[in-house]
Write an enzyme that holds these catalytic residues in place. Structure first.
Site, mmCIF file in Angstrom:
data_model
loop_
_atom_site.group_PDB
_atom_site.id
_atom_site.type_symbol
_atom_site.label_atom_id
_atom_site.label_comp_id
_atom_site.label_asym_id
_atom_site.label_seq_id
_atom_site.Cartn_x
_atom_site.Cartn_y
_atom_site.Cartn_z
ATOM 1 N N ASP A 1 0.875 -1.181 0.000
ATOM 2 C CA ASP A 1 0.000 0.000 0.000
ATOM 3 C C ASP A 1 0.912 1.231 0.000
ATOM 4 O O ASP A 1 1.265 1.760 1.038
ATOM 5 C CB ASP A 1 -0.901 -0.033 1.242
ATOM 6 N N CYS B 1 -4.498 5.240 -2.688
ATOM 7 C CA CYS B 1 -5.740 6.015 -2.551
ATOM 8 C C CYS B 1 -5.687 7.173 -3.541
ATOM 9 O O CYS B 1 -6.066 8.300 -3.237
ATOM 10 C CB CYS B 1 -5.947 6.492 -1.115
#
Length: 777
Positions: A265, A318
């Site tokens: 991530d 994101c």
């Protein structure tokens, strides 16, 4: 005071009075609290994403409308299965029912709804924003519940889309997992929960190594992970793009550690978070994505190198920008030459709405100039724009990549943030790592020098022992590389079970200097009295016990799994370990009077309990209520069954065990194990305040907000240093909370697990220990 200073002071006072006079004007002009409201408009943002067509046709207005709305509050019920079910039952039947037909500021409060794609209804969302939750008197009880349970680690207020990557990782209890960019740790806790899917297995075969490049954020990560009390988590501090390759001992020989699951991530521009980070509206430009692309690709490549064949890696951001998303995946697939492939996970989360990944995109500079291919980029832009940012030219190669298997989450589809996820499966070794390991002792065939790995940055990364892989003499296999790295460490990774901090010459170290990890020798005289006092099972893995000091008395004993012990002993020179292990025992001053110098710690009791055969008191639900609401109940206040067990027991640390009765479905249906102290005439629990409140809520008792730290007997969770302290407990005159309660460590790491002793806290091991503050009588 000189004339200049006096004049300056008078001028400042005059300015303050003037600002006070026209304060009303500012408020009238729309200055809330002195700050202008951020306008949620960015023409360049709209132009860029409309040109790239990331939103299905006809949905642009809904997309922009969703981005301008505040992000709904979401929460995830954490912890292990039986406890999670009890929290869910409490939420649905009590707190959510109280929200029905409630209005706040003229807005009807929607009862929280489960996320349709999250398993077992363990994740919920509501239209209540954080601001309303904090400030509304009608929601005070619900907000207090959320805050307290979050502090206990039973609820995580986690954004909905960030729950997706761990679910797609599909981790199992036997998997070795690497979380490359782990802070602040909400995804890491999901992974730990997956390891402990079966609560009856105290030591799963797998483990989680959670890494972050920021030293300070590592301690936030420790705090999050400690809430779950797992012996299978290790927090390390490295640049993920050149995280060292570790080795483990397998049947007496050193082998390179490859991970079954890797969560990648990566740091990103974060334009998918505009709904909660409204600064992005005015600061957004494509420059952030262009600058981050190279780092993201290096991190993903390093992860792919350390993935085992057949393993799964999840890459997520994101961000909505294809430069950070599909461009990274396409470049990684291209350089892997078939070693990696995108997995089709379209059916793994039924109920989740997503759009396929892009197969065509263009690159735009921060001033709005577009480039459709690398050939169009002028030479003076080559440092800012790289060829890996463009889609592959060859249509067949592009089609074979199946970029449509990437998942794009758009905000207006399910009222979430924006997100990107890709799941990669490793089919074979990466092209630059395809040297089969030689059997130990067999000479390697001479071969041409190996080119440096594309994952290794040419600058900006400190030289580490992991880089020996690309600098060794030609022909040395991966196994040989690991052995040569060990030889290069001088005297090896360990000295008599002591894993010291990494030497400063080999790595650039920042932040606190960590204390060493010292495993207890098998013949240590410290252990037999503990084993006898608690009648530990012969299967108890005593070699997994460690302390954090090489000198003086051992004040805390921590526990790690066998697999993490293997990692620690063989890699202390390669990695900077911030924290590992859970606290299982704490020393009492003059504890030898009670046949054992060590009392049990609540933090590790669920791991330790399966091995304890003595000092166990079985209690009823009424007994649990008495023990948690009264500071030092006398024996006679317990049930007759509990009284008969405790009255003839010797003084000292005890285990208080509650087993649910399946014939009483309305009673608490999860087992509870508490640490306590059997005194001269009373019993007390050593349980952190938030954990006390948690159990009381699960039993249906509402806890008064105003009695947070009162010492009056009967106040739930009264602190350990209250006026109602027992004369015969090991906490007389101690600080407000037991040593193993949250809040005993430094501010960045409220729970002092292994790793809490720092230079900033000379002796954190004794701070807040009830057993240190006063002697039991």
């Amino acid at each position: 005071m000189g004339r200049r200073s006096r004049g300056r002071r008078l001028q400042q006072q005059q300015q303050r009075s003037e600002s006070a006079e026209d304060g009303g004007k500012r408020n009238g002009a729309g200055w809330e609290g002195g700050y202008p409201e951020i306008v949620k408009e960015n023409k360049l943002f709209e132009h860029y994403y409309q040109e790239l067509k990331i939103v299905p046709e006809g949905e642009w207005d809904q997309f922009m409308g969703a981005l301008r709305e505040p992000l709904p509050a979401t929460l995830r019920i954490t912890g292990y299965k039986s406890h999670a079910k009890e929290i869910l039952h409490c939420l649905k039947n009590k707190y959510f029912k109280e929200l029905e037909d409630l209005e706040v500021d003229g807005q009807k409060v929607e009862v929280p709804q489960p996320l349709s794609w999250y398993p077992e209804e363990l994740a919920w969302h509501t239209n209540l924003s954080r601001k309303i939750l904090r400030k509304s008197p009608q929601l005070e009880k619900f907000h207090q519940f959320l805050v307290s349970e979050t502090e206990s680690g039973n609820i995580s207020r986690q954004e909905a889309v960030s729950m997706i990557p761990p679910l797609l990782l599909n981790a199992h209890p036997h998997h070795k997992i690497l979380d490359m960019c782990a802070a602040p740790g909400s995804k890491t806790t999901q992974l730990i929960e997956m390891l402990h899917a079966d609560m009856n297995v105290p030591f799963p075969e797998g483990f989680v190594i959670a890494n972050d490049v920021d030293n300070k954020r590592c301690y936030l990560l420790v705090h999050q992970a400690k809430r779950l009390g797992s012996p299978c988590i290790m927090v390390v501090n490295h640049d993920a793009s050149c995280i060292p390759r570790l080795q483990v001992d397998v049947n007496g020989r050193k082998e390179v550690l490859f991970y079954d699951r890797i969560l990648c991530d990566v740091p990103c521009s974060g334009d998918g978070t505009m709904r909660k980070n409204i600064d992005v509206w005015k600061k957004w430009s494509t420059l952030n994505s262009l600058q981050l692309h190279g780092l993201q690709l290096r991190i993903a490549t390093r992860g792919a190198e350390q993935l085992v064949e057949g393993g799964r890696m999840v890459y997520s951001t994101c961000s909505l920008n294809p430069i950070e998303d599909e461009a990274v995946i396409a470049s990684l697939l291209e350089k892997s030459e078939g070693a990696l492939e995108l997995a089709d996970v379209s059916s793994e989360l039924p109920g989740l709405k997503w759009v396929p990944g892009l197969s065509q995109w263009k690159v735009m500079t921060k001033d709005g100039q577009w480039f459709a291919s690398w050939d169009d980029v002028p030479h003076n832009r080559h440092t800012q724009i790289r060829p890996t940012m463009f889609p592959p030219k060859d249509p067949e190669k592009l089609q074979a990549m199946h970029l449509e298997r990437c998942l794009r989450i758009l905000p207006h589809h399910q009222n979430t943030g924006g997100f990107f996820v890709a799941v990669l499966v490793k089919k074979s070794s990466m092209p630059w790592n395809k040297r089969p390991p030689k059997p130990q002792g067999e000479p390697a065939e001479p071969r041409a020098p190996v080119p440096p790995s594309p994952a290794e940055p040419t600058a900006g990364c400190a030289s580490t022992p992991s880089e020996l892989e690309s600098k060794l003499a030609p022909g040395i296999s991966d196994t040989g590389a690991a052995e040569s790295a060990e030889d290069a460490d001088g005297s090896g990774s360990r000295r008599g079970g002591v894993c010291g901090p990494p030497p400063s010459k080999k790595m650039k170290l920042f932040g606190f200097k960590e204390d060493p990890f010292v495993f207890i020798p098998e013949d240590d005289p410290l252990f037999p009295p503990i084993q006898k006092f608690y009648a530990l099972d012969p299967s108890f893995p005593k070699t997994n016990l460690l302390t954090r000091t090489t000198e003086g008395k051992k004040r805390q004993l921590y526990m790690v799994s066998k697999e993490l012990r293997n990692v620690l002993l063989n890699n202390s020179e390669r990695m900077k370990v911030i924290n590992t292990g859970i606290k299982v025992w704490c020393r009492n001053n003059s504890g030898e009077e009670f046949d054992c110098a060590f009392r049990l710690a609540q933090e590790g009791i669920y791991t330790l309990y399966p091995f304890i055969n003595s000092r166990i008191i079985t209690v009823s639900i009424e007994d649990v209520q008495v023990l948690l609401t009264q500071e030092n109940p006398f024996f006679r206040k317990l049930s007759s069954e509990a009284y008969s067990q405790v009255k003839d027991m010797a003084k000292g640390s005890v285990v208080l065990k509650y087993e649910p009765d399946p014939t009483k479905p309305d009673a608490l249906q999860c087992p509870i194990v508490l640490c306590g102290w059997r005194g001269k005439a009373s019993v007390r629990t050593f349980v952190p305040r938030n954990e006390r409140l948690h159990y009381l809520r699960m039993m249906g008792l509402e806890v008064p907000v105003g009695k947070k730290r009162e010492g009056v007997a009967g106040a739930p969770g009264a602190g350990a240093g209250s006026p109602a302290e027992p004369e015969d407990g090991p906490g007389a005159g101690s600080p407000a909370e037991p040593e193993d309660a949250p809040g005993a460590g430094r501010p960045a790491e409220p729970e002092d697990g292994a790793g809490a002793e720092q230079e900033a806290v000379p002796d954190a091991s004794s701070g807040g220990d009830p057993a240190e503050a006063g002697l039991p009588r």
